[in-house]
Design a protein around this motif. Structure first.
Motif, PDB file in Angstrom:
ATOM      1  N   UNK A 164      48.086  -4.411 -43.036  1.00 20.27           N
ATOM      2  CA  UNK A 164      47.854  -4.871 -44.403  1.00 20.27           C
ATOM      3  C   UNK A 164      47.549  -3.693 -45.341  1.00 20.27           C
ATOM      4  N   UNK A 165      48.283  -2.608 -45.177  1.00 19.12           N
ATOM      5  CA  UNK A 165      48.177  -1.405 -46.015  1.00 19.12           C
ATOM      6  C   UNK A 165      46.837  -0.677 -45.881  1.00 19.12           C
ATOM      7  N   UNK A 166      46.114  -0.956 -44.783  1.00 17.95           N
ATOM      8  CA  UNK A 166      44.850  -0.266 -44.512  1.00 17.95           C
ATOM      9  C   UNK A 166      44.979   0.489 -43.195  1.00 17.95           C
ATOM     10  N   UNK A 167      44.378   1.660 -43.126  1.00 18.47           N
ATOM     11  CA  UNK A 167      44.333   2.427 -41.890  1.00 18.47           C
ATOM     12  C   UNK A 167      43.016   2.158 -41.185  1.00 18.47           C
ATOM     13  N   UNK A 168      43.100   1.964 -39.864  1.00 21.41           N
ATOM     14  CA  UNK A 168      41.909   1.694 -39.058  1.00 21.41           C
ATOM     15  C   UNK A 168      41.908   2.609 -37.855  1.00 21.41           C
ATOM     16  N   UNK A 169      40.818   3.340 -37.640  1.00 24.44           N
ATOM     17  CA  UNK A 169      40.688   4.205 -36.476  1.00 24.44           C
ATOM     18  C   UNK A 169      40.264   3.382 -35.269  1.00 24.44           C
ATOM     19  N   UNK A 170      40.906   3.631 -34.135  1.00 19.44           N
ATOM     20  CA  UNK A 170      40.485   3.065 -32.854  1.00 19.44           C
ATOM     21  C   UNK A 170      39.766   4.201 -32.142  1.00 19.44           C
ATOM     22  N   UNK A 171      38.508   3.977 -31.802  1.00 21.54           N
ATOM     23  CA  UNK A 171      37.653   5.030 -31.264  1.00 21.54           C
ATOM     24  C   UNK A 171      37.484   4.909 -29.759  1.00 21.54           C
ATOM     25  N   UNK A 172      37.296   6.051 -29.100  1.00 20.59           N
ATOM     26  CA  UNK A 172      37.008   6.072 -27.667  1.00 20.59           C
ATOM     27  C   UNK A 172      35.625   5.481 -27.443  1.00 20.59           C
ATOM     28  N   UNK A 173      35.512   4.579 -26.497  1.00 15.59           N
ATOM     29  CA  UNK A 173      34.223   3.977 -26.172  1.00 15.59           C
ATOM     30  C   UNK A 173      33.362   4.894 -25.316  1.00 15.59           C
ATOM     31  N   UNK A 174      34.011   5.692 -24.488  1.00 16.42           N
ATOM     32  CA  UNK A 174      33.322   6.620 -23.587  1.00 16.42           C
ATOM     33  C   UNK A 174      34.019   7.965 -23.632  1.00 16.42           C
ATOM     34  N   UNK A 175      33.323   9.000 -23.218  1.00 15.62           N
ATOM     35  CA  UNK A 175      33.941  10.313 -23.066  1.00 15.62           C
ATOM     36  C   UNK A 175      34.681  10.358 -21.736  1.00 15.62           C
ATOM     37  N   UNK A 212      50.108   4.016 -36.387  1.00 15.34           N
ATOM     38  CA  UNK A 212      50.467   4.970 -37.422  1.00 15.34           C
ATOM     39  C   UNK A 212      50.424   6.399 -36.888  1.00 15.34           C
ATOM     40  N   UNK A 213      49.398   6.691 -36.040  1.00 10.91           N
ATOM     41  CA  UNK A 213      49.245   8.042 -35.518  1.00 10.91           C
ATOM     42  C   UNK A 213      48.541   8.007 -34.172  1.00 10.91           C
ATOM     43  N   UNK A 214      49.037   8.801 -33.229  1.00 13.62           N
ATOM     44  CA  UNK A 214      48.340   9.026 -31.968  1.00 13.62           C
ATOM     45  C   UNK A 214      47.511  10.285 -32.130  1.00 13.62           C
ATOM     46  N   UNK A 215      46.226  10.191 -31.873  1.00 11.07           N
ATOM     47  CA  UNK A 215      45.336  11.339 -32.037  1.00 11.07           C
ATOM     48  C   UNK A 215      45.074  12.059 -30.718  1.00 11.07           C
ATOM     49  N   UNK A 216      45.520  11.459 -29.603  1.00  6.98           N
ATOM     50  CA  UNK A 216      45.348  12.069 -28.279  1.00  6.98           C
ATOM     51  C   UNK A 216      46.661  11.970 -27.516  1.00  6.98           C
ATOM     52  N   UNK A 217      46.746  12.777 -26.470  1.00  8.67           N
ATOM     53  CA  UNK A 217      47.878  12.747 -25.544  1.00  8.67           C
ATOM     54  C   UNK A 217      47.333  12.619 -24.133  1.00  8.67           C
ATOM     55  N   UNK A 218      48.197  12.200 -23.204  1.00  5.83           N
ATOM     56  CA  UNK A 218      47.779  12.138 -21.810  1.00  5.83           C
ATOM     57  C   UNK A 218      47.322  13.517 -21.358  1.00  5.83           C
ATOM     58  N   UNK A 219      46.200  13.553 -20.653  1.00  5.65           N
ATOM     59  CA  UNK A 219      45.628  14.810 -20.177  1.00  5.65           C
ATOM     60  C   UNK A 219      44.548  15.367 -21.079  1.00  5.65           C
ATOM     61  N   UNK A 220      44.482  14.890 -22.320  1.00  2.00           N
ATOM     62  CA  UNK A 220      43.437  15.340 -23.243  1.00  2.00           C
ATOM     63  C   UNK A 220      42.075  14.821 -22.795  1.00  2.00           C
ATOM     64  N   UNK A 221      41.034  15.473 -23.266  1.00  2.00           N
ATOM     65  CA  UNK A 221      39.673  14.977 -23.094  1.00  2.00           C
ATOM     66  C   UNK A 221      39.248  14.352 -24.416  1.00  2.00           C
ATOM     67  N   UNK A 222      38.753  13.140 -24.351  1.00  2.00           N
ATOM     68  CA  UNK A 222      38.278  12.441 -25.547  1.00  2.00           C
ATOM     69  C   UNK A 222      36.770  12.296 -25.455  1.00  2.00           C
ATOM     70  N   UNK A 223      36.113  12.430 -26.585  1.00  2.00           N
ATOM     71  CA  UNK A 223      34.668  12.245 -26.667  1.00  2.00           C
ATOM     72  C   UNK A 223      34.377  10.838 -27.181  1.00  2.00           C
ATOM     73  N   UNK A 224      33.288  10.242 -26.731  1.00  2.00           N
ATOM     74  CA  UNK A 224      32.893   8.921 -27.217  1.00  2.00           C
ATOM     75  C   UNK A 224      32.802   8.954 -28.736  1.00  2.00           C
ATOM     76  N   UNK A 225      33.420   7.983 -29.390  1.00  2.00           N
ATOM     77  CA  UNK A 225      33.400   7.901 -30.843  1.00  2.00           C
ATOM     78  C   UNK A 225      34.527   8.652 -31.521  1.00  2.00           C
ATOM     79  N   UNK A 226      35.316   9.398 -30.762  1.00  2.00           N
ATOM     80  CA  UNK A 226      36.447  10.157 -31.315  1.00  2.00           C
ATOM     81  C   UNK A 226      37.632   9.220 -31.558  1.00  2.00           C
TER      82      UNK A 226
END
Length: 68
Positions: free
Chosen positions: A28-39, A6-20
């Motif tokens: 099934x009409x529900x939104x689910x966040x996929x979180x970064x496991x590590x920073x 549904x949505x990309x919250x990061x792009x290549x080159x970004x820094x992601x924090x664990x849990x972000x």
């Protein structure tokens, strides 16, 4: 369960924090966040908005801080 990117919250080159949120999936009409496991740096985004994805499919690669 199959879902749709549904949505990309990061792009290549970004820094992601664990849990972000990295990707938001819709299934099934529900939104689910996929979180970064590590920073670290997002080295590759393997999906795009509107793409159908399967359980276990790699959506993004994050290289942990300090290297692999």
């Amino acid at each position: 369960m199959t879902g749709v990117v549904w949505k990309l919250a990061v792009s290549e080159g970004d820094t992601a924090q664990a849990g972000e949120t990295v990707v938001v999936l819709e299934a099934m009409k529900m939104e689910m966040d996929v979180l970064a496991g590590d920073s670290g740096k997002v080295t590759r985004v393997c999906c795009e908005e509107g793409m159908s994805v399967q359980p276990g499919q790699v959506l993004a690669i994050i290289e942990p801080e300090g290297g692999a």
